[in-house]
Motif scaffolding. Structure first.
Motif, mmCIF file in Angstrom:
data_model
loop_
_atom_site.group_PDB
_atom_site.id
_atom_site.type_symbol
_atom_site.label_atom_id
_atom_site.label_comp_id
_atom_site.label_asym_id
_atom_site.label_seq_id
_atom_site.Cartn_x
_atom_site.Cartn_y
_atom_site.Cartn_z
ATOM 1 N N LEU A 129 0.825 -1.309 -0.417
ATOM 2 C CA LEU A 129 -0.295 -0.199 -0.437
ATOM 3 C C LEU A 129 1.053 1.330 0.198
ATOM 4 O O LEU A 129 1.570 1.329 0.444
ATOM 5 C CB LEU A 129 -0.782 0.000 1.433
ATOM 6 N N ILE A 130 0.678 2.176 -0.891
ATOM 7 C CA ILE A 130 1.536 3.127 -1.318
ATOM 8 C C ILE A 130 0.168 4.610 -0.845
ATOM 9 O O ILE A 130 -1.063 4.699 -0.861
ATOM 10 C CB ILE A 130 1.694 3.930 -1.922
ATOM 11 N N GLU A 131 0.368 5.236 0.024
ATOM 12 C CA GLU A 131 -0.882 6.549 0.584
ATOM 13 C C GLU A 131 0.140 7.520 0.239
ATOM 14 O O GLU A 131 0.800 7.487 0.212
ATOM 15 C CB GLU A 131 -0.707 6.484 2.218
ATOM 16 N N ILE A 132 -1.112 8.754 -0.468
ATOM 17 C CA ILE A 132 -1.216 9.995 -0.725
ATOM 18 C C ILE A 132 -0.866 10.951 0.766
ATOM 19 O O ILE A 132 -2.207 10.662 0.752
ATOM 20 C CB ILE A 132 -1.464 10.004 -2.075
ATOM 21 N N SER A 133 0.341 11.617 0.342
ATOM 22 C CA SER A 133 -0.465 12.465 1.635
ATOM 23 C C SER A 133 -0.757 13.384 1.707
ATOM 24 O O SER A 133 -0.859 13.744 0.453
ATOM 25 C CB SER A 133 1.002 12.065 2.595
ATOM 26 N N VAL A 141 3.404 3.041 2.250
ATOM 27 C CA VAL A 141 2.630 2.757 4.501
ATOM 28 C C VAL A 141 2.950 1.164 4.384
ATOM 29 O O VAL A 141 2.837 0.383 5.914
ATOM 30 C CB VAL A 141 1.458 2.995 4.810
ATOM 31 N N VAL A 142 3.279 -0.326 3.277
ATOM 32 C CA VAL A 142 2.664 -1.674 3.642
ATOM 33 C C VAL A 142 3.547 -1.712 2.543
ATOM 34 O O VAL A 142 3.362 -1.906 0.972
ATOM 35 C CB VAL A 142 1.405 -1.746 3.469
ATOM 36 N N PRO A 143 4.984 -2.075 2.534
ATOM 37 C CA PRO A 143 5.813 -2.999 2.095
ATOM 38 C C PRO A 143 5.023 -4.107 0.947
ATOM 39 O O PRO A 143 4.731 -4.718 1.618
ATOM 40 C CB PRO A 143 7.446 -3.477 1.916
ATOM 41 N N ALA A 144 5.125 -3.914 -0.177
ATOM 42 C CA ALA A 144 4.516 -5.330 -1.341
ATOM 43 C C ALA A 144 5.874 -6.252 -0.963
ATOM 44 O O ALA A 144 7.107 -5.981 -1.033
ATOM 45 C CB ALA A 144 4.221 -4.784 -2.430
ATOM 46 N N PRO A 145 5.060 -7.114 -0.878
ATOM 47 C CA PRO A 145 6.693 -9.014 -0.632
ATOM 48 C C PRO A 145 7.422 -8.960 -2.304
ATOM 49 O O PRO A 145 6.777 -8.018 -2.932
ATOM 50 C CB PRO A 145 6.243 -9.841 -0.842
ATOM 51 N N TRP A 146 8.592 -8.775 -2.443
ATOM 52 C CA TRP A 146 8.841 -9.536 -3.946
ATOM 53 C C TRP A 146 8.764 -10.504 -3.974
ATOM 54 O O TRP A 146 8.481 -11.589 -3.455
ATOM 55 C CB TRP A 146 10.940 -9.068 -3.516
ATOM 56 N N ARG A 147 8.234 -10.937 -5.613
ATOM 57 C CA ARG A 147 8.252 -11.984 -6.090
ATOM 58 C C ARG A 147 9.495 -11.685 -7.257
ATOM 59 O O ARG A 147 9.399 -11.037 -8.299
ATOM 60 C CB ARG A 147 6.582 -12.272 -7.054
ATOM 61 N N ASP A 148 9.740 -13.276 -7.407
ATOM 62 C CA ASP A 148 10.843 -13.447 -8.823
ATOM 63 C C ASP A 148 9.639 -13.186 -9.730
ATOM 64 O O ASP A 148 8.267 -14.308 -10.023
ATOM 65 C CB ASP A 148 10.956 -14.404 -8.288
#
Length: 172
Positions: A129-133, A141-148
């Motif tokens: 999740l990316i929030e726009i301040s 605010v919530v890092p996305a997990p890395w996927r190969d």
């Protein structure tokens, strides 16, 4: 309550009244500023089709897609799904397969929304999740997990090439 990343959680059901009202363009402007293209590190595309022609799924569009062009950063690819209303996000959660095209062409998948529109504990485990301040900054605010992921499908490469060609053609 804390979110997956240890940040303050906005709760499971944020009030739509407390979320800022932003347009899709305002949100994408903020995201694009986070992944700057000026130094040649990133490319950023808005409304990018996932394919060419009329094959099944080829017309689906990603709200935005970015790629890091530096080999030292692993050519990271990001897909972005913009949400400007709570009801849109809740519909999206009921149809997780809609994100499959984004997963296929990205190492990380992010929902992007105004602050407090989406609770951090509502974000699916395979997304971030990316929030726009309020000052227009895009904050993870919530890092996305890395996927190969493997190389992108040729239809997607064709979509990028078509966009680049149109931009070049417009310059002449």
């Amino acid at each position: 309550m804390r979110a997956r990343d240890g940040s303050e959680d906005h709760g499971a059901s944020p009030s739509p009244e407390t979320a800022m009202r932003l347009t899709v363009d305002q949100i994408l402007d903020a995201v694009e500023a986070r992944y700057p293209t000026q130094r040649g590190e990133w490319v950023f595309f808005r409304e990018l089709r996932v394919g060419v022609g009329w094959a099944v799924g080829a017309e689906q569009r990603l709200d935005a897609w970015a790629m890091n062009l530096w080999p030292s950063k692993g050519f990271q690819r990001l897909a972005f799904e913009v949400k400007v209303s709570r009801s849109d996000f809740l519909r999206e959660k009921k149809k997780p397969g809609k994100r499959d095209a984004g997963f296929l062409v990205s190492n990380r998948f992010y929902f992007v929304a105004p602050v407090k529109l989406i609770g951090t504990n509502e974000v699916p485990e395979d997304c971030g999740l990316i929030e726009i301040s309020s000052n227009g900054l895009a904050v993870v605010v919530v890092p996305a997990p890395w996927r190969d992921v493997g190389l992108p499908p040729l239809g997607f490469v064709g979509s990028i090439a078509r966009r680049g060609y149109r931009i070049e053609k417009a310059r002449t």
